[in-house]
Design an enzyme around this catalytic site. Structure first.
Site, short mmCIF file in Angstrom:
data_model
loop_
_atom_site.label_atom_id
_atom_site.label_comp_id
_atom_site.label_asym_id
_atom_site.label_seq_id
_atom_site.Cartn_x
_atom_site.Cartn_y
_atom_site.Cartn_z
N CYS B 2 7.81 7.04 4.53
CA CYS B 2 8.66 7.11 5.69
C CYS B 2 10.09 7.38 5.27
O CYS B 2 10.37 7.64 4.10
CB CYS B 2 8.61 5.79 6.45
SG CYS B 2 6.93 5.22 6.79
N ARG B 49 8.57 7.42 10.80
CA ARG B 49 7.30 6.96 10.23
C ARG B 49 6.34 8.09 9.89
O ARG B 49 6.11 8.99 10.69
CB ARG B 49 6.61 6.02 11.23
CG ARG B 49 5.33 5.44 10.64
CD ARG B 49 4.67 4.44 11.57
NE ARG B 49 3.56 3.81 10.85
CZ ARG B 49 2.42 3.49 11.41
NH1 ARG B 49 2.23 3.69 12.71
NH2 ARG B 49 1.47 2.94 10.70
N VAL B 53 -1.05 3.56 6.67
CA VAL B 53 -1.80 2.31 6.73
C VAL B 53 -1.59 1.71 8.13
O VAL B 53 -0.46 1.67 8.62
CB VAL B 53 -1.31 1.31 5.65
CG1 VAL B 53 -2.05 -0.02 5.78
CG2 VAL B 53 -1.51 1.89 4.26
N GLY B 75 7.62 3.38 1.84
CA GLY B 75 6.83 3.25 0.63
C GLY B 75 5.49 2.60 0.87
O GLY B 75 4.98 2.60 1.99
N GLU B 76 4.96 2.06 -0.22
CA GLU B 76 3.65 1.42 -0.16
C GLU B 76 3.69 0.16 -1.00
O GLU B 76 4.25 0.15 -2.10
CB GLU B 76 2.56 2.34 -0.74
CG GLU B 76 2.42 3.68 -0.05
CD GLU B 76 1.91 3.59 1.38
OE1 GLU B 76 1.30 2.55 1.73
OE2 GLU B 76 2.14 4.54 2.15
N ASP B 99 0.87 -2.91 5.43
CA ASP B 99 1.48 -3.47 4.22
C ASP B 99 2.93 -3.87 4.46
O ASP B 99 3.46 -4.76 3.78
CB ASP B 99 1.37 -2.49 3.04
CG ASP B 99 1.98 -1.14 3.32
OD1 ASP B 99 2.13 -0.78 4.51
OD2 ASP B 99 2.31 -0.42 2.36
#
Lengths: 99, 657
Positions: B2, B49, B53, B75-76, B99
């Site tokens: 994002c 965005r 997930v 990020g993740e 997440d």
């Protein structure tokens, strides 16, 4: 009737070779440094005038301009390290080819 | 993946959603699937965005149970399921599967110590309304970007600098020292960005904003151990780490694809990804019309073995030049190679194929000493111990065999170039040849620009900045540290990585940059990584078990793209001639117009064959584009309509526009 034969081109002497080499170096390697003073005995690599890829360009120029082929084992500082060395190398090669 | 942006005001005068919407609009390419805002009297957060997930439920900004901790996240967090279980056990109540939510609850629970628990790639901001703080954090290796500026005690931050400019409060003023770093190291060293007064949050650090001041803290240090012996279970541990690193990075609610270069690293990630994927893997490669750069045969071979559905982005004679202005808009910094441009096209193709997450092989060369630079360090040190030895010097002829310049890479000149590059005792010995080669561009500086840098010595600054522990490491580990801090974070993961992929809303994931794998590799003997002149030795030893022999044995082929020839081959785009004209050069004030004219003449006649001239052309042209797009043009005024936002949280903030 006298036959007209073209007069032979004057032989290239080392100062002429040096002048042409200098012009080539200034046009192709020093165009961004107009105030740079390059002496005939200055080491081209050490002073950042040419790099190892530039040497290839120089070898191509020598061949095109003076008809001198450079063998792999002749690509050395002794032969191509300074303007003076290159001029002597070219001159010697031409002389030995004409001998 | 994002884009994020935000504002912190020291005085409670109210953050305008209109300002946030301009900042978000400037980075909309990072998050085309939705957007949202939070605004109160002191703090504003924006988010665009890319939903990966919990596609339905993961809109941001997102809050905790009481609404007083708010996050905007790019990020993740790959281990979010494990962290969620820990947090639920401590009584936290989750409202999404995303997440992102572990960040708000994790911050409540652990504060900044949350960061050491994260396995991921991230840049985020958490607003703690009770404490009146903004917490900014960036991942360990700098996969995700985060920039900030402080103006009149107000904080502005964003994933990309263009969003700061869109706020209307931050000006685009070039930083001469940052440019000098680009023309030495290939990129500015964080916290420098390309712009004066705009900082990049360093990888492995966080910053806390409180009462109008910002303090930066380091939470992760790159460290190396010079062990002599490889652990007996090294291969088993490497196997477990590689498989875990890939499996964690396959966690997504959308299909995950893979980039394939045809080399060892991406073949490993693609092979493991195909095994872990519930779908047929989609793979993507770059091909070049110019056979000197093309690796399509190797790519097809790997794709066939992996069983992926393979697509290629073809680089024709004009592809790079046609897209270069867009590339520089996204890099936000001048570059000395065109290599990011094909990555821009690769991401575009990937997105067009409906894939928005890809695994890639970046990081392996740093962790396992894959680059020729590491061999160069070993050979230079070996030769400098006995400089008179002509036998030793012949080893220089084995470096950079892919260079298409017969006669240039074996002889005495080639040897002297390396031997004269610097003293072994210099702390940055490993990188001196590269610095010297790149610095040749500085010969094109205008007298005024050169004078402005009269007191600047960026290499000395680098030496002075090295941590104390650096000086105890082996030469190869020092080189690896420099490569990770100078090039990986600031150029490969940024200009060539995040920026090119996110230009099209594609998220890159990097199994080799799992911090557990880095720590494993950094504790191996250097001989396990570079044995003699054989790079990535332990990785190859392990990869024999999962890849076919030819790929394992293949020597590293660096990813390269045509440089000057891209602009002076088949037709020269008018923007190139315009930006390199005497008028444009004089206007930017950075370059000597006579020198640039000479370079253009050489390029146009096809004689600019040397590295340094190619770098100079790309460096000067990209700087001119950068000046034109960022400094000489007004910032974008586009907005995202708050009425259509997925999230709009306001607390006594000024009314909507």
């Amino acid at each position: 009737m006298t036959s007209l034969r073209p007069s032979p081109a004057p032989p290239l002497v080392e100062p002429d070779i040096r002048a042409r080499l200098r012009a080539f170096v200034e046009e192709n390697f020093l165009y961004m440094r107009p105030d740079f003073v390059l002496r005939d005995e200055d080491r081209l690599l050490e002073r950042g005038v040419i790099d190892s890829m530039g040497v290839v360009e120089m070898i191509t120029f020598i061949e095109d301009e003076f008809g001198v082929k450079t063998a792999d084992d002749e690509i050395s500082e002794a032969n191509l390290g300074t303007l003076a060395a290159i001029a002597a190398f070219v001159s010697n090669k031409r002389n030995s080819a004409n001998a | 993946m994002c884009g994020i942006a935000g504002i912190g005001l020291a005085q409670g005068t109210g953050v305008e959603v209109k300002t946030l919407s301009r900042m978000a609009a400037a980075i909309r390419h990072r998050g085309p699937d939705g957007y949202g805002f939070y605004a109160d009297q002191r703090v504003g957060l924006a988010h665009v965005r890319l939903s990966i997930v919990d596609v339905a439920g993961g809109a941001q900004p997102l809050t905790n149970e009481t609404g007083n901790v708010v996050v905007t996240f790019n990020g993740e967090v790959y281990n979010h399921l494990e962290l969620r279980r820990q947090l639920e056990a401590r009584g936290h109540v989750f409202k999404t599967r995303c997440d992102t939510e572990v960040l708000v609850h994790g911050y409540e629970e652990w504060g900044p110590q949350l960061l050491s628990r994260l396995n991921g790639q991230f840049a985020f901001a958490i607003y703690d309304a009770a404490a009146q703080t903004i917490f900014l954090a960036r991942d360990r290796f700098g996969v995700r970007p985060l920039f900030y500026a402080v103006r009149d005690e107000a904080l502005y931050f964003a994933s990309e600098v263009k969003a700061l400019f869109a706020s209307g409060e931050v000006d685009a003023t070039p930083d001469p020292v940052a440019l000098d770093e680009v023309f030495t190291f290939w990129a500015p060293r964080a916290p420098r960005s390309g712009f004066a007064g705009v900082a990049a949050l360093e990888p492995g650090t966080y910053a806390m904003w409180r009462d109008g001041s910002l303090r930066v803290h380091r939470y992760y240090e790159l460290g190396f151990c010079d062990h002599d012996l490889e652990p007996a279970d090294a291969i088993e541990r490497l196997d477990a780490l590689m498989r875990s690193g890939v499996e964690l990075r396959m966690r997504a609610d959308v299909p995950v694809g893979a980039y394939l270069s045809g080399g060892l690293d991406s073949s490993i990630t693609a092979t493991l990804a195909a095994a872990a994927s519930p779908h047929q893997l989609r793979s993507f490669s770059i091909t070049f019309d110019d056979p000197r750069f093309d690796e399509s045969q190797f790519q097809r071979d790997v794709a066939a073995v992996v069983g992926s559905s393979h697509s290629v982005a073809s680089m024709g004679a004009t592809t790079i030049a046609d897209s270069f202005p867009d590339v520089i808009w996204h890099t936000e910094i001048p570059i000395v190679r065109t290599a990011p441009a094909p990555m821009f096209h690769l991401a575009r193709l990937t997105k067009a194929c409906g894939i928005k997450v890809v695994l890639t092989g970046e990081g392996a060369d740093e962790l396992f000493l894959g680059y020729d630079l590491f061999k160069e360090v070993s050979v230079r040190r070996f030769c400098l111990r006995r400089p008179e030895s002509s036998v030793r010097r012949k080893l220089f002829g084995r470096l950079y065999p892919y260079l298409d310049a017969p006669g240039a890479t074996g002889g005495e000149f080639w040897q002297r170039y390396f031997l004269d590059a610097g003293d072994c005792a210099d702390p940055v010995f490993s990188h001196l040849p590269r610095f010297a080669l790149t610095s040749w561009i500085k010969g094109f500086y205008s007298p005024d620009f050169a004078a402005s840098l009269d007191q600047t010595d960026v290499i000395s600054e680098l030496r002075d900045s090295l941590p104390e522990r650096y000086h105890s490491w082996s030469p190869l580990n020092k080189a690896a540290y420099l490569e990770m801090t100078l090039l990986l974070a600031s150029y490969l993961l940024s200009s060539q990585g995040d920026r090119m992929a996110m230009a099209h809303g594609v998220e890159g994931r990097f199994p080799f940059l799992d911090h557990r794998l880095f720590e494993f590799s950094a504790a191996l003997p250097t001989s396990s990584r570079l044995r003699g002149l054989k790079e990535k030795e332990i990785l190859r030893r392990w990869a024999k078990h999962i890849l076919q022999g030819e790929t394992v044995a293949r020597r590293k082929q660096p990813y390269r793209a045509p440089d000057a020839a891209s602009f002076f081959g088949r037709g020269t785009p008018s923007y190139v001639l315009d930006l390199l004209s005497e008028d444009s050069i004089r206007r930017s004030g950075l370059w000597s117009h006579k020198a640039v004219t000479g370079l253009v003449r050489r390029c146009a006649s096809g004689r600019a064959a040397t590295f340094r001239e190619n770098q100079a052309l790309v460096g000067i042209l990209s700087t001119q584009l950068w000046m034109h797009r960022f400094v000489e043009s007004a910032a974008s005024n586009a907005t995202l309509d708050p009425k259509h936002a997925d999230v709009l949280l306001q607390d006594a903030a000024p009314s909507l526009p």
